[in-house]
Design an enzyme around this catalytic site. Structure first.
Site, short mmCIF file in Angstrom:
data_model
loop_
_atom_site.label_atom_id
_atom_site.label_comp_id
_atom_site.label_asym_id
_atom_site.label_seq_id
_atom_site.Cartn_x
_atom_site.Cartn_y
_atom_site.Cartn_z
N ASP A 1 21.28 -2.04 -15.03
CA ASP A 1 20.80 -1.11 -16.06
C ASP A 1 21.03 0.29 -15.52
OD1 ASP A 1 19.37 0.09 -18.26
OD2 ASP A 1 18.24 -1.77 -18.48
N HIS B 1 24.15 0.93 -16.57
CA HIS B 1 24.26 1.42 -17.95
C HIS B 1 24.48 2.92 -17.95
CE1 HIS B 1 22.04 -2.25 -19.88
NE2 HIS B 1 23.14 -2.57 -19.23
#
Length: 563
Positions: A312, A346
């Site tokens: 992430d 991310h």
């Protein structure tokens, strides 16, 4: 037109290849090159901030083996490690040594004046027995909630450290739900055979029925229960962060590898005087909520010489979510981030979306992002509130970014009036439709981006404020982009773009939508498949004072510019 990116692109490719080959060396964890010395960390900072106080310790050390710890990877050493920490604390603090070996343990709690030191070859592995992790009151994703206690936990402590060259493994695969789409067929079949339960549609694996029950629609990983007993029913879903430090002062993380966390890896919350350096932070790419570092409502921090490869956001700045964050009212401020490498995430560097307490006075420079979904990522939405201001970003190198190299989005998880495929979504708000500006309205202002270099990526930049609260005083200068798609500027005021070279495969170099006081100076655009199409497009109904100067672009290829 000569391509100003060619020489730089070659350097980036070679640097990326060198980093990749370095990362393939399995004999030792990957650490970022030691380019920043601690005495030079404040060089070039654009604002005044106090020097961060570094933790220091008595000349006393004790090994966990002195209290019966066994490094066989089988024996649970929680009691031995806890006893060692308590003894060192009674002596006034010092170094608690975890020697070479595989040390299984349940969750451990730090104490003031303790340096938990992992020697080279030490592997600290946390138990997969969920019963060892009781629920505690804490904060996760910016909300006050209950969560299983973290494998390493500390609250209201002063002068603490985790150091050395060892590895800390959170056994996160035992906790995390996994989507079928994230795995190969063989991996999925092996996971299902290992136990656990599946969702009704058979597309998500959970470690237990308790975990599956907790994953309800729209709870965003934080169930909205009024009764604490309700959390017990879904306890296995309340995955802890690997390292949770709350209300601590003089925090030092220096050297170890942190990996395989149940949720976020590192979460300093409401801490002061934080130094994070020389770490390797890893999570599987498929790990949901597998952030690398979440620095939340912290003051006076240094983050440098680290390597991230996570599932992430990698380096993420937060300050609480919605009413809980505004009530806390603690911004993250006075932060220096230098010389970090992100291989996957991310976002390489992210602010938000939980930024309701504000973020201010930050310097980010000399970082490299290789294959992160987004490079520099700023995100919020209506309802958050909070102000992000006085952010200075420079000398960022990126390659192989599959989405936006730079992204500001005040409509996080919502639609934009202009999409990045070149069309319109026809959702432009009229003045009558706009909500009022209140404490729930987020704001991004006074942000400088310089010397951003992007190669072999998808979208150069996407800047989007709210119709009722535009981005304000943002600048992008002296930067180069080799991308498939150009830049988008939506709902922005006092925006400056200067000295930008952009090479596109096709489409427009720049789209401006409902902006005020925009200066585009010395923009050079090279579009591979441009057949007389517009290079700059000015759209929307409320543009004012758009100035394009010193550009090599033919005026006939600029649409919507007032004469």
């Amino acid at each position: 037109m000569k391509n100003p990116l060619k020489k730089w692109k070659g350097r980036m490719v070679m640097a990326g290849l060198a980093l990749y080959l370095f990362s393939c060396n399995t004999s030792s964890p990957v650490n970022a090159p030691q380019l920043v010395e601690k005495d030079n960390i404040y060089a070039g900072i654009e604002f005044e901030m106090p020097k961060v106080k570094e933790a220091s310790f008595k000349d006393y050390s004790v090994k966990i083996t002195d209290f019966g710890a066994v490094g066989d990877g089988i024996t649970n050493n929680k009691e031995a490690i806890t006893s060692t920490i308590e003894m060192a604390a009674k002596k006034g603090g010092g170094k608690v040594i975890i020697p070479r070996g595989v040390w299984l343990t349940g969750p451990i709690q730090l104490k003031s004046n303790i340096n938990l030191h992992l020697e080279d070859g030490a592997l600290l592995v946390f138990s997969k027995d969920f019963d060892e992790y009781p629920l505690i009151e804490t904060s996760f994703e910016g909300l006050d909630t209950y969560r299983c206690i973290s494998p390493i936990y500390g609250k209201d402590l002063t002068n603490i450290a985790i150091t050395g060259k060892g590895i800390i493994d959170g056994s996160g695969d035992a906790w995390r739900p996994v989507k079928k789409s994230k795995l190969t067929e063989n991996q999925w079949n092996k996971l299902v055979k290992s136990g656990g339960v599946l969702s009704e549609n058979k597309q998500t694996w959970y470690p237990s029925e308790s975990s599956r029950k907790g994953d309800q629609k729209d709870n965003f990983n934080v169930p909205n229960f009024d009764d604490p007993k309700e959390f017990e029913k879904v306890k296995d879903f309340m995955r802890p962060v690997l390292l949770s430090l709350v209300d601590c002062k003089k925090v030092l993380l220096d050297g170890p590898t942190f990996q395989n966390s149940p949720a976020w890896n590192l979460h300093p919350l409401m801490c002061e005087d934080v130094i994070i350096r020389n770490l390797t932070v890893k999570n599987p790419w498929y790990s949901q909520n597998g952030d690398g570092l979440d620095l939340e409502s912290c003051k006076n921090a240094l983050i440098y010489n680290n390597t991230f490869d996570v599932g992430d956001d990698a380096i993420c700045i937060k300050s609480g979510k919605n009413e809980d964050g505004r009530k806390r009212g603690m911004p993250t401020e006075n932060v220096i981030i230098k010389n970090n490498i992100v291989f996957h995430g991310h976002g390489g560097f992210t602010i938000g979306s939980e930024m309701s307490g504000g973020v201010k006075k930050m310097h980010i420079s000399n970082c490299t992002f290789i294959g992160t979904d987004i490079g520099l990522r700023f995100k919020s939405t209506r309802g958050r509130g909070g102000v992000v201001e006085d952010i200075f970003i420079s000398k960022i190198d990126m390659m192989n970014i599959p989405a936006e190299a730079i992204k500001f989005n005040s409509f996080y998880e919502g639609k934009s009036p202009v999409d990045t495929k070149g069309g319109k979504n026809n959702i432009e708000d009229t003045e009558e439709d706009l909500p009022p500006v209140t404490e729930e309205t987020p704001a991004f202002k006074n942000i400088s981006l310089k010397e951003i270099h992007v190669s072999n990526s998808e979208i150069a930049a996407f800047f989007q404020g709210l119709p009722e609260k535009h981005l304000s005083n943002i600048s992008l200068e002296n930067s180069t982009f080799e991308v498939n798609k150009g830049m988008f500027l939506i709902n922005s005021d006092a925006f400056t773009m200067k000295g930008i070279d952009i090479k596109l495969q096709k489409g427009k170099a720049l789209t401006i939508f409902n902006c005020n006081d925009v200066t585009v100076d010395a923009l050079a655009a090279d579009i591979v498949e441009n057949k007389g199409q517009h290079v700059i497009s000015i759209e929307g109904k409320t543009n004012k004072h758009i100035n394009i100067t010193n550009s090599s672009i033919d005026p006939s290829l600029i649409s919507g510019l007032e004469k």
